[in-house]
Design a protein around this motif. Structure first.
Motif, PDB file in Angstrom:
ATOM      1  N   UNK A  28      15.540  40.988  -9.768  1.00 38.35           N
ATOM      2  CA  UNK A  28      16.462  41.881  -9.075  1.00 38.35           C
ATOM      3  C   UNK A  28      16.905  41.163  -7.818  1.00 38.35           C
ATOM      4  N   UNK A  29      18.189  40.852  -7.700  1.00 38.22           N
ATOM      5  CA  UNK A  29      18.665  40.074  -6.552  1.00 38.22           C
ATOM      6  C   UNK A  29      19.588  40.886  -5.660  1.00 38.22           C
ATOM      7  N   UNK A  30      19.481  40.603  -4.358  1.00 33.82           N
ATOM      8  CA  UNK A  30      20.355  41.202  -3.370  1.00 33.82           C
ATOM      9  C   UNK A  30      21.082  40.127  -2.584  1.00 33.82           C
ATOM     10  N   UNK A  31      21.692  40.524  -1.485  1.00 37.18           N
ATOM     11  CA  UNK A  31      22.546  39.616  -0.718  1.00 37.18           C
ATOM     12  C   UNK A  31      21.826  38.352  -0.265  1.00 37.18           C
ATOM     13  N   UNK A  32      20.503  38.462  -0.004  1.00 36.12           N
ATOM     14  CA  UNK A  32      19.751  37.306   0.445  1.00 36.12           C
ATOM     15  C   UNK A  32      19.685  36.178  -0.568  1.00 36.12           C
ATOM     16  N   UNK A  33      19.956  36.478  -1.837  1.00 37.32           N
ATOM     17  CA  UNK A  33      19.983  35.419  -2.862  1.00 37.32           C
ATOM     18  C   UNK A  33      21.195  34.523  -2.690  1.00 37.32           C
ATOM     19  N   UNK A  34      22.223  35.015  -2.000  1.00 35.08           N
ATOM     20  CA  UNK A  34      23.472  34.254  -1.876  1.00 35.08           C
ATOM     21  C   UNK A  34      23.734  33.719  -0.475  1.00 35.08           C
ATOM     22  N   UNK A 107      19.147  41.524 -12.744  1.00 35.16           N
ATOM     23  CA  UNK A 107      19.840  42.706 -12.236  1.00 35.16           C
ATOM     24  C   UNK A 107      20.281  42.350 -10.825  1.00 35.16           C
ATOM     25  N   UNK A 108      21.571  42.439 -10.528  1.00 36.68           N
ATOM     26  CA  UNK A 108      22.024  42.008  -9.204  1.00 36.68           C
ATOM     27  C   UNK A 108      22.830  43.064  -8.484  1.00 36.68           C
ATOM     28  N   UNK A 190      14.423  39.529  -5.195  1.00 40.90           N
ATOM     29  CA  UNK A 190      14.845  38.325  -4.470  1.00 40.90           C
ATOM     30  C   UNK A 190      16.009  38.637  -3.549  1.00 40.90           C
ATOM     31  N   UNK A 191      15.779  38.513  -2.256  1.00 39.43           N
ATOM     32  CA  UNK A 191      16.869  38.661  -1.292  1.00 39.43           C
ATOM     33  C   UNK A 191      17.408  40.070  -1.171  1.00 39.43           C
ATOM     34  N   UNK A 192      16.590  41.068  -1.464  1.00 39.70           N
ATOM     35  CA  UNK A 192      17.030  42.457  -1.339  1.00 39.70           C
ATOM     36  C   UNK A 192      16.158  43.180  -0.329  1.00 39.70           C
ATOM     37  N   UNK A 200      17.112  50.797  -4.729  1.00 39.45           N
ATOM     38  CA  UNK A 200      15.846  50.630  -4.020  1.00 39.45           C
ATOM     39  C   UNK A 200      14.671  51.235  -4.782  1.00 39.45           C
ATOM     40  N   UNK A 201      14.945  52.139  -5.712  1.00 38.93           N
ATOM     41  CA  UNK A 201      13.877  52.755  -6.482  1.00 38.93           C
ATOM     42  C   UNK A 201      13.521  52.029  -7.760  1.00 38.93           C
ATOM     43  N   UNK A 202      14.262  50.996  -8.114  1.00 40.17           N
ATOM     44  CA  UNK A 202      14.009  50.306  -9.381  1.00 40.17           C
ATOM     45  C   UNK A 202      12.620  49.668  -9.488  1.00 40.17           C
ATOM     46  N   UNK A 203      12.039  49.140  -8.400  1.00 40.77           N
ATOM     47  CA  UNK A 203      10.704  48.547  -8.544  1.00 40.77           C
ATOM     48  C   UNK A 203       9.647  49.494  -9.098  1.00 40.77           C
ATOM     49  N   UNK A 204       9.853  50.784  -8.968  1.00 37.09           N
ATOM     50  CA  UNK A 204       8.868  51.748  -9.489  1.00 37.09           C
ATOM     51  C   UNK A 204       8.746  51.662 -11.009  1.00 37.09           C
ATOM     52  N   UNK A 205       9.751  51.055 -11.666  1.00 33.78           N
ATOM     53  CA  UNK A 205       9.754  50.965 -13.123  1.00 33.78           C
ATOM     54  C   UNK A 205       8.988  49.752 -13.631  1.00 33.78           C
TER      55      UNK A 205
END
Length: 252
Positions: A28-34, A107-108, A190-192, A200-205
């Motif tokens: 799962x990537x966020x802005x910090x990946x880029x 997932x980005x 990564x970078x989120x 923000x709730x996806x890690x619970x899965x």
């Protein structure tokens, strides 16, 4: 000693072992990946874009409808940066992990398309993308470049980018991502910042979570490992340690 108090090399080794033991790993990537590609992030404590502007006034569907010219003038300042950027070591390493069969896909939250440009094949863009736009009236699709010269459709309707703006509903890719995470044994965040709902709730899965992010996240305490180092460095070192071995998703 807690896992996150181990040396960097020990944490990388542990991460490699977690990947080898996992039957289903997703990123799962966020802005910090880029950011290593020169694209500014949004919520970092010092330089986040949302510390400088109010997104509700500049990056919302309401702002677009109220003043399209100002909306596009402001947003193309950073959209152009995204469109001209090149993939960095983080993107290339994730593409390599997928190619080797260690990673199901990405997932980005990012709209820059850099995962695809690096070679990733399975990417779920939960905040949309900068490849196209469509008419709010008739639904006709156009290349995003049209917005540089005209933000109205041939029917006269207003054109909007295929990104998720503040005030929008989530796209189909988000709900697909929830399904993808069913049975996920290891999620690499990564970078989120993990501050924007509902992503923000996806890690619970996921059964286990590893965080690679410069700033703290709400999931740090429950994460298996936390890295504050460069995502590009961490993932490149993981790829190096895995070598030419292949994982459960390798297709040859």
């Amino acid at each position: 000693m807690k896992e996150n108090e181990l040396s960097y090399q020990a944490r990388v080794h542990h991460l490699v072992q977690l990947i080898k033991e996992s039957g289903k790993t997703v990123a799962l990537t966020g802005a910090g990946a880029s950011t290593e590609s020169g694209i500014p992030d949004f919520r970092s404590q010092d330089s986040g874009l949302w510390n400088q502007v109010d997104p509700q006034k500049s990056v919302s569907i309401r702002a677009l409808k109220k003043d399209p010219q100002s909306f596009y003038r402001f947003n193309f300042q950073w959209w152009d940066v995204c469109l001209q950027a090149k993939p960095n070591a983080c993107h290339h390493s994730l593409a390599r992990l997928e190619e080797q069969g260690w990673l199901l896909g990405v997932i980005t939250q990012n709209i820059d398309g850099l995962h695809q440009r690096a070679g990733s094949q399975r990417v779920w863009e939960v905040h949309g993308h900068l490849r196209s736009c469509h008419c709010l009236h008739c639904g006709r699709m156009f290349d995003l470049a049209r917005l540089k010269v005209e933000y109205h459709c041939t029917c006269g309707g207003l054109l909007r980018p295929d990104v998720v703006l503040f005030g929008d509903a989530m796209p189909e890719d988000y709900y697909t991502a929830e399904q993808v995470l069913s049975g996920c044994q290891l999620l690499l965040v990564i970078g989120s910042s993990l501050q924007v709902q509902p992503v923000a709730g996806l890690p619970r899965l996921a059964r286990r979570v590893v965080i690679i992010n410069h700033d703290p996240t709400p999931w740090d305490e429950s994460a298996e490992l936390v890295f504050r180092e460069s995502a590009g460095q961490v993932l490149a070192d993981v790829v190096k340690q895995l070598g030419n071995n292949t994982g459960p998703y390798y297709t040859g």
